[in-house]
Enzyme design. Structure first.
Site, PDB file in Angstrom:
ATOM      1  CD  GLU A 102     -13.837  18.905   2.881  1.00 34.35           C
ATOM      2  OE1 GLU A 102     -13.079  19.758   3.351  1.00 34.35           O
ATOM      3  OE2 GLU A 102     -13.431  17.804   2.478  1.00 34.35           O
ATOM      4  CG  ASP A 151      -7.920   4.991   6.429  1.00 31.26           C
ATOM      5  OD1 ASP A 151      -7.484   5.845   7.224  1.00 31.26           O
ATOM      6  OD2 ASP A 151      -8.573   5.278   5.406  1.00 31.26           O
ATOM      7  N   GLY A 196       0.836  -1.203   0.000  1.00 35.86           N
ATOM      8  CA  GLY A 196       0.000   0.000   0.000  1.00 35.86           C
ATOM      9  C   GLY A 196       0.865   1.245   0.000  1.00 35.86           C
ATOM     10  N   GLY A 229      -0.302   4.432   0.002  1.00 30.91           N
ATOM     11  CA  GLY A 229      -1.031   5.614   0.462  1.00 30.91           C
ATOM     12  C   GLY A 229      -0.097   6.368   1.408  1.00 30.91           C
ATOM     13  CB  VAL A 268      -1.082  -8.120  -1.712  1.00 32.65           C
ATOM     14  CG1 VAL A 268      -1.062  -9.220  -0.662  1.00 32.65           C
ATOM     15  CG2 VAL A 268       0.324  -7.592  -1.950  1.00 32.65           C
TER      16      VAL A 268
HETATM   17  C1  FAD Z   1     -13.243  11.154  -0.310  1.00 26.28           C
HETATM   18  C2  FAD Z   1     -12.271  11.176   0.826  1.00 26.28           C
HETATM   19  C3  FAD Z   1     -11.936  12.385   1.419  1.00 26.28           C
HETATM   20  C4  FAD Z   1     -11.049  12.435   2.479  1.00 26.28           C
HETATM   21  N1  FAD Z   1     -10.759  13.650   3.029  1.00 26.28           N
HETATM   22  C5  FAD Z   1      -9.871  13.723   4.032  1.00 26.28           C
HETATM   23  C6  FAD Z   1      -9.498  14.976   4.583  1.00 26.28           C
HETATM   24  O1  FAD Z   1      -9.992  16.023   4.152  1.00 26.28           O
HETATM   25  N2  FAD Z   1      -8.576  14.986   5.574  1.00 26.28           N
HETATM   26  C7  FAD Z   1      -8.011  13.839   6.054  1.00 26.28           C
HETATM   27  O2  FAD Z   1      -7.163  13.906   6.943  1.00 26.28           O
HETATM   28  N3  FAD Z   1      -8.351  12.637   5.564  1.00 26.28           N
HETATM   29  C8  FAD Z   1      -9.257  12.541   4.564  1.00 26.28           C
HETATM   30  N4  FAD Z   1      -9.590  11.329   4.051  1.00 26.28           N
HETATM   31  C9  FAD Z   1      -9.034  10.106   4.667  1.00 26.28           C
HETATM   32  C10 FAD Z   1      -7.602   9.830   4.210  1.00 26.28           C
HETATM   33  O3  FAD Z   1      -7.483   9.998   2.827  1.00 26.28           O
HETATM   34  C11 FAD Z   1      -7.232   8.430   4.647  1.00 26.28           C
HETATM   35  O4  FAD Z   1      -7.308   8.367   6.059  1.00 26.28           O
HETATM   36  C12 FAD Z   1      -5.828   8.038   4.206  1.00 26.28           C
HETATM   37  O5  FAD Z   1      -5.702   8.069   2.807  1.00 26.28           O
HETATM   38  C13 FAD Z   1      -5.502   6.636   4.704  1.00 26.28           C
HETATM   39  O6  FAD Z   1      -4.218   6.320   4.308  1.00 26.28           O
HETATM   40  P1  FAD Z   1      -3.732   4.809   4.162  1.00 26.28           P
HETATM   41  O7  FAD Z   1      -2.300   4.899   3.719  1.00 26.28           O
HETATM   42  O8  FAD Z   1      -4.079   4.041   5.359  1.00 26.28           O
HETATM   43  O9  FAD Z   1      -4.636   4.204   2.993  1.00 26.28           O
HETATM   44  P2  FAD Z   1      -4.906   4.691   1.505  1.00 26.28           P
HETATM   45  O10 FAD Z   1      -4.588   6.116   1.305  1.00 26.28           O
HETATM   46  O11 FAD Z   1      -6.292   4.232   1.191  1.00 26.28           O
HETATM   47  O12 FAD Z   1      -3.865   3.850   0.659  1.00 26.28           O
HETATM   48  C14 FAD Z   1      -3.960   2.457   0.545  1.00 26.28           C
HETATM   49  C15 FAD Z   1      -3.137   2.019  -0.652  1.00 26.28           C
HETATM   50  O13 FAD Z   1      -3.106   0.605  -0.672  1.00 26.28           O
HETATM   51  C16 FAD Z   1      -3.302   0.125  -1.983  1.00 26.28           C
HETATM   52  N5  FAD Z   1      -3.875  -1.216  -1.873  1.00 26.28           N
HETATM   53  C17 FAD Z   1      -5.030  -1.559  -1.274  1.00 26.28           C
HETATM   54  N6  FAD Z   1      -5.193  -2.897  -1.330  1.00 26.28           N
HETATM   55  C18 FAD Z   1      -4.117  -3.386  -1.980  1.00 26.28           C
HETATM   56  C19 FAD Z   1      -3.698  -4.713  -2.347  1.00 26.28           C
HETATM   57  N7  FAD Z   1      -4.443  -5.790  -2.041  1.00 26.28           N
HETATM   58  N8  FAD Z   1      -2.536  -4.855  -3.010  1.00 26.28           N
HETATM   59  C20 FAD Z   1      -1.782  -3.789  -3.328  1.00 26.28           C
HETATM   60  N9  FAD Z   1      -2.111  -2.519  -2.993  1.00 26.28           N
HETATM   61  C21 FAD Z   1      -3.264  -2.335  -2.326  1.00 26.28           C
HETATM   62  C22 FAD Z   1      -4.255   1.151  -2.595  1.00 26.28           C
HETATM   63  O14 FAD Z   1      -4.166   1.146  -4.014  1.00 26.28           O
HETATM   64  C23 FAD Z   1      -3.745   2.449  -1.980  1.00 26.28           C
HETATM   65  O15 FAD Z   1      -2.759   3.060  -2.788  1.00 26.28           O
HETATM   66  C24 FAD Z   1     -10.472  11.244   2.978  1.00 26.28           C
HETATM   67  C25 FAD Z   1     -10.789  10.016   2.377  1.00 26.28           C
HETATM   68  C26 FAD Z   1     -11.676   9.991   1.313  1.00 26.28           C
HETATM   69  C27 FAD Z   1     -12.023   8.665   0.676  1.00 26.28           C
END
Ligand code: FAD
Length: 416
Positions: A175, A305, A16, A18, A84
């Site tokens: 928003e 998350d 991931g 993100g 994955v």
């Molecule tokens: C519409 C929206 C608006 C938001 N607005 C805000 C905001 O204003 N302020 C704020 O603080 N937060 C906001 N958030 C929340 C914030 O974006 C998330 O909390 C944050 O992105 C989480 O980060 P992460 O790295 O855990 O997961 P993610 O950013 O979701 O990244 C996960 C990554 O894992 C990859 N992945 C998933 N499964 C697999 C797999 N099986 N194999 C390979 N890769 C995989 C995905 O492609 C992705 O790139 C918002 C979320 C959304 C959906």
């Protein structure tokens, strides 16, 4: 002169890219490890601006960055484009289609997925907003409804086409409803003068009795008043019971006829974690040790998350800043673990949260103090311009915002 054999370096696989995975990889850049950063997409997404793509303010390419360009300058890191499908904790392997990768240390940061709470028809008939493709689909749907409405003779069908329901009054719903109301106004005033104002509705549905749960209640009330002034119908205590192709039924028996129903009512930890046999708790997230390690597996870390941690008796929110800070802490703890030191407990430093209400409006909390209006918008704009990686994207987003101040949306094409 004979060469000295070097011991293989530990292989860290991060699933991931993100904020959690990317910041973990960046912080490990100078450590004596080999890193493979895995993602099913070849780009990193700045999700906080997804609603701006869905409402036509910015274009989809402006909120994504190729992952290879983000790790190019880090010699110990390679990117693997792979989804994955299986995690084998016993043999220390991750598997994708036809591929297998062994790890010494694993970081799971696969994020979250839209949660429809089992409401009948919601998954089938609502449009979620979690990925770039979904944001584009939502924007296309709104634009398509306008194009169909202008050719439609039946007033009843026109009204249904021009009613846009948004389910979920959290920050994203608030928003997006604001952005959508502005898109509707821009289309009405400039491109579809033949359509009547009274036929258009943006309806924001929230099951609780206030908007922006998690913010102080006075800010939720401020947001409701502001959105109402923008012409949005804010309906509180409006729990959705069922969704059919053109209708939303509420629990109190009320009915809203709408061709477009956007679903931004909630997310749950990546459901794949359960399928991989990982222990999953509340909200589909994985309960962890304070060090972000998986109980019983000190070689496995979870961040973002997908990670469930509590602070002061409450689960940490699923927000960008938590993901970044956890990613950084995972990197730090991996370095400590490799140096034979005890990993440290994670603690979230909350600097605040903000939500914008249309152009130049906003609400939020900064360092514990409530902020509203232009100050909140300016703080939001600063954070959302400086956080995503890539100068080009920042510049184009800023240009789109300036363009938007003129009341015209930059991205109004139905792209397929
Ligand atoms: C519409 C929206 C608006 C938001 N607005 C805000 C905001 O204003 N302020 C704020 O603080 N937060 C906001 N958030 C929340 C914030 O974006 C998330 O909390 C944050 O992105 C989480 O980060 P992460 O790295 O855990 O997961 P993610 O950013 O979701 O990244 C996960 C990554 O894992 C990859 N992945 C998933 N499964 C697999 C797999 N099986 N194999 C390979 N890769 C995989 C995905 O492609 C992705 O790139 C918002 C979320 C959304 C959906």
């Amino acid at each position: 002169m004979g060469g000295t054999a070097t011991a293989p370096r530990p292989h860290v696989v991060i699933v991931g890219a993100g904020p959690a995975g990317l910041w973990a990889a960046r912080r490990l850049g100078r450590q004596p490890v080999d890193i493979t950063l895995v993602d099913r997409n070849n780009y990193h997404t700045f999700q906080p601006l997804l609603w701006q793509v869905a409402s036509g303010t910015v274009g989809p390419e402006e909120i994504v960055t190729p992952i290879r360009s983000l790790v190019r300058r880090q010699p110990n890191t390679r990117f693997a484009w792979m989804e994955v499908q299986e995690v084998d904790l016993e043999r220390r392997l991750v598997r994708g289609a036809g591929q297998e990768m062994a790890y010494d240390l694993l970081v799971l940061a696969t994020g979250s997925a839209t949660h429809f709470y089992g409401i009948p028809g919601a998954a089938e008939h609502c449009l979620p907003l979690k990925t770039v493709a979904e944001a584009v689909a939502l924007r296309n749907q709104v634009l398509r409804c306008f194009e169909r409405a202008v050719l439609e003779e039946s007033a009843e069908v026109r009204r249904r086409l021009l009613t846009f329901a948004v389910v979920g009054g959290g920050p994203t719903g608030v928003e997006f409803a604001g952005g959508l109301a502005e898109l509707v106004k821009s289309l009405r005033d400039r491109d579809f003068p033949g359509l009547r104002r009274e036929e258009m509705r943006v309806v924001l549905l929230e099951a609780l009795d206030g908007l922006l749960g998690g913010f102080p209640p006075q800010l939720g009330r401020f947001a409701a008043r502001h959105l109402a002034r923008m012409g949005i119908e804010v309906r509180l205590g409006a729990a959705v019971a069922e969704v059919t192709p053109q209708t939303v039924w509420l629990k109190d028996g009320a009915l809203i006829e709408a061709e477009t129903v956007a679903w931004v009512a909630g997310v749950q930890g990546d459901p794949a974690a359960r399928a991989w046999g990982l222990p999953v708790g509340r909200g589909g997230r994985i309960p962890l040790l304070p060090s972000l390690q998986l109980p019983g597996h000190p070689e496995v870390y979870v961040a973002g998350d997908l990670a469930h941690q509590e602070q002061e008796g409450h689960p940490l929110p699923m927000v960008w800043a938590v993901a970044v800070q956890q990613g950084q802490m995972v990197a730090r703890n991996i370095a400590r673990q490799l140096a034979g030191q005890e990993p440290m407990a994670f603690r979230y430093r909350d600097r605040g949260s903000l939500a914008v209400l249309g152009r130049m409006g906003g609400v939020g909390r900064l360092w514990g103090r409530p902020v509203t209006g232009l100050v909140a918008w300016l703080a939001w704009a600063y954070v959302h311009l400086t956080t995503p990686p890539g100068w080009r994207n920042r510049l184009v987003v800023a240009l789109d915002w300036v363009w938007d101040l003129g009341g015209r949306r930059a991205n109004q094409s139905i792209v397929r």
